[in-house]
Design an enzyme around this catalytic site. Structure first.
Site, mmCIF file in Angstrom:
data_model
loop_
_atom_site.group_PDB
_atom_site.id
_atom_site.type_symbol
_atom_site.label_atom_id
_atom_site.label_comp_id
_atom_site.label_asym_id
_atom_site.label_seq_id
_atom_site.Cartn_x
_atom_site.Cartn_y
_atom_site.Cartn_z
ATOM 1 C CG ASP A 22 38.385 30.680 31.190
ATOM 2 O OD1 ASP A 22 39.297 30.306 31.071
ATOM 3 O OD2 ASP A 22 37.922 32.011 31.359
ATOM 4 N NE ARG A 63 38.687 41.839 7.877
ATOM 5 C CZ ARG A 63 38.226 41.773 6.427
ATOM 6 N NH1 ARG A 63 37.946 40.549 6.164
ATOM 7 N NH2 ARG A 63 38.135 42.824 5.605
ATOM 8 C CE1 TYR A 72 39.651 37.421 34.536
ATOM 9 C CE2 TYR A 72 38.397 37.644 32.707
ATOM 10 C CZ TYR A 72 39.412 38.336 33.259
ATOM 11 O OH TYR A 72 40.232 38.997 32.950
ATOM 12 C CE LYS A 125 45.200 36.571 32.471
ATOM 13 N NZ LYS A 125 43.730 36.166 32.795
HETATM 14 C C1 LIG Z 1 42.693 36.807 32.470
HETATM 15 C C2 LIG Z 1 41.424 35.778 31.935
HETATM 16 C C3 LIG Z 1 40.713 35.903 31.037
HETATM 17 C C4 LIG Z 1 40.498 36.944 30.247
HETATM 18 O O1 LIG Z 1 42.042 37.067 29.346
HETATM 19 P P1 LIG Z 1 42.542 38.277 28.823
HETATM 20 O O2 LIG Z 1 43.449 37.903 27.947
HETATM 21 O O3 LIG Z 1 42.871 39.255 29.912
HETATM 22 O O4 LIG Z 1 41.292 39.029 28.258
HETATM 23 C C5 LIG Z 1 39.711 34.934 30.926
HETATM 24 N N1 LIG Z 1 39.563 33.978 31.856
HETATM 25 C C6 LIG Z 1 40.386 33.822 32.980
HETATM 26 C C7 LIG Z 1 40.098 32.711 33.825
HETATM 27 C C8 LIG Z 1 41.145 34.921 33.048
HETATM 28 O O5 LIG Z 1 41.919 34.661 34.144
#
Ligand SMILES: *Cc1c(COP(=O)(O)O)cnc(C)c1O
Length: 409
Positions: free
Chosen positions: A194, A68, A122, A219
């Protein structure tokens, strides 16, 4: 985990050398024998004897203990991300970007707190605030990302943290992150950004005053639409708390996934350069078309937020959106259906281009959509996630889809 100071190098060099400790890519007899860390699949870690087992009870980074807490595959990725984020002392990996946002907020917030959030956030972040966080006694409130005074006005004695998304991943507003972070700090609030759109290559979050930088690694970092992961990077104090909270929640990512994300990271700089340039070509093409009323692309001179982007950012990416001139939602949907090279699907940051409809009106709490200064007939948006295809092919595809739209409207 500490990281080598590589801030003197350019971004291409930094993603190439980040996280490559010789002891994680070789044997004691031959350190650094391979380029990338092997996939260490393990729940159990073995000790030579009981004395060694007892000696490993200190909760330290980069030490074998139990699955873990990871193994060199996950450590190499975390250390690479720390190395790319100036001012970070460490990085916690989460199984998705949403898990990273939840992990950061559940580290920072306590029952009775108020969380202030940019109104362009988001939707899953908003849903988390309305659901999970409310259930744990946290009250979310939204403010206008483009008006720092609206953050100041929203601050109250129970406010504990600010969640900023910049640029908003649907409507691409670039907000003044340094100023928002400074307002937060002056009032004793913790700022969480973010930073999925820019990555640390495009925006050095902690250097601009943010306390915790979160990313969806799904992403740009993964980059190939085949793996999900998230991260939170911070200075020593918040990193320690993030790590302990993640351990308490049993958060762990698989070594196979970590190896995929690390592989993606190595080419992130060239991919971002290419998708940024292509996105700008497409944005210029769209801005000149009568069917298009507004283009929201921070890299486009004259577009909203471009001046802040130039001031604070060192890079862009392929994600932007545009709003059609009049028309109906059904016509907008037909335009997306007519695209041949753009897949229809959520996410972005992959090597392939995607298109999705954008209808932010229903999500907003603090700011109107469309903005008051627009013709209210111009409201149907399209978000493009530009991939690695040739720009001329993508532009030709957009041109034929716009021709379909013109005939229909
Ligand atoms: C896709 C996304 C997330 C979440 O990511 P996941 O890996 O799909 O859980 C968070 N913030 C933004 C701006 C995103 O585009």
């Amino acid at each position: 985990m500490s990281s080598a100071d590589d801030s003197a190098f350019g971004p291409g060099t930094r993603v190439t050398i980040a996280g490559r400790r010789a002891e994680w890519t070789g044997t004691p007899a031959h350190p650094g024998a391979v380029v990338s860390p092997p996939v260490w699949r393990a729940s159990t870690h073995l000790y030579p004897d009981i004395a060694a087992l007892r000696a490993h009870h200190a909760n330290a980074d980069g030490e074998f203990y139990y699955g873990r807490r990871g193994s060199p595959t996950q450590w190499a990725l975390a250390e690479a991300l720390t190395g790319l984020e100036p001012g970070a002392a460490g990085t916690v990996l989460y199984p998705s970007g949403v898990a990273a946002i939840a992990g950061a907020l559940l580290t920072v917030l306590r029952p009775g707190d108020v969380l202030l959030m940019t109104d362009n956030a988001y939707e899953p972040s908003r849903a988390m605030a309305r659901g999970l966080l409310r259930d744990f006694g946290v009250e979310p409130r939204w403010f206008d990302p483009l008006d720092p005074a609206s953050l100041t006005a929203a601050i109250c004695p129970r406010a504990r943290a600010v969640l900023i998304e910049c640029p908003g991943s649907l409507t691409l507003e670039v907000c003044d992150v340094p100023q928002l972070a400074q307002i937060a700090r002056a009032h004793g609030l913790i700022s969480v950004l973010d930073n999925t759109w820019a990555t640390p290559l495009g925006f050095a979050a902690l250097r601009h005053g943010v306390d915790i930088a979160v990313m969806s690694l799904t992403k740009h970092v993964g980059g190939h639409s085949d793996v999900m992961m998230g991260s939170a990077s911070a200075g020593a104090d918040w990193y320690r708390r993030l790590r302990l909270r993640a351990q308490a929640m049993g958060t762990v990512v698989s070594p196979d996934d970590a190896a995929l994300v690390l592989r993606g990271l190595r080419t992130m700089d060239v991919r971002l350069q290419r998708t940024t340039a292509t996105a700008l070509d497409l944005a210029r093409f769209l801005a000149a078309r009568p069917e298009v009323a507004h283009v929201a692309c921070p890299m486009l001179p004259g577009a909203p937020g471009h001046d802040l982007w130039r001031r604070d950012f060192t890079g862009g990416c392929g994600l932007f959106s545009f709003v059609l001139t009049g028309g109906t939602g059904a016509q907008r949907d037909a335009l997306i259906d007519a695209l041949a090279l753009f897949g229809i699907g959520y996410s972005w940051g992959g090597f392939e281009s995607l298109a999705t409809p954008v209808d932010p009106a229903a999500m907003r709490s603090a700011t109107p959509w469309p903005p008051a200064t627009w013709d209210p007939a111009d409201r149907f948006g399209v978000r493009l996630a530009v991939g690695l295809e040739d720009p001329a092919d993508l532009i030709a595809d957009l041109a034929q889809a716009l021709a379909v739209w013109s005939v229909a409207s």
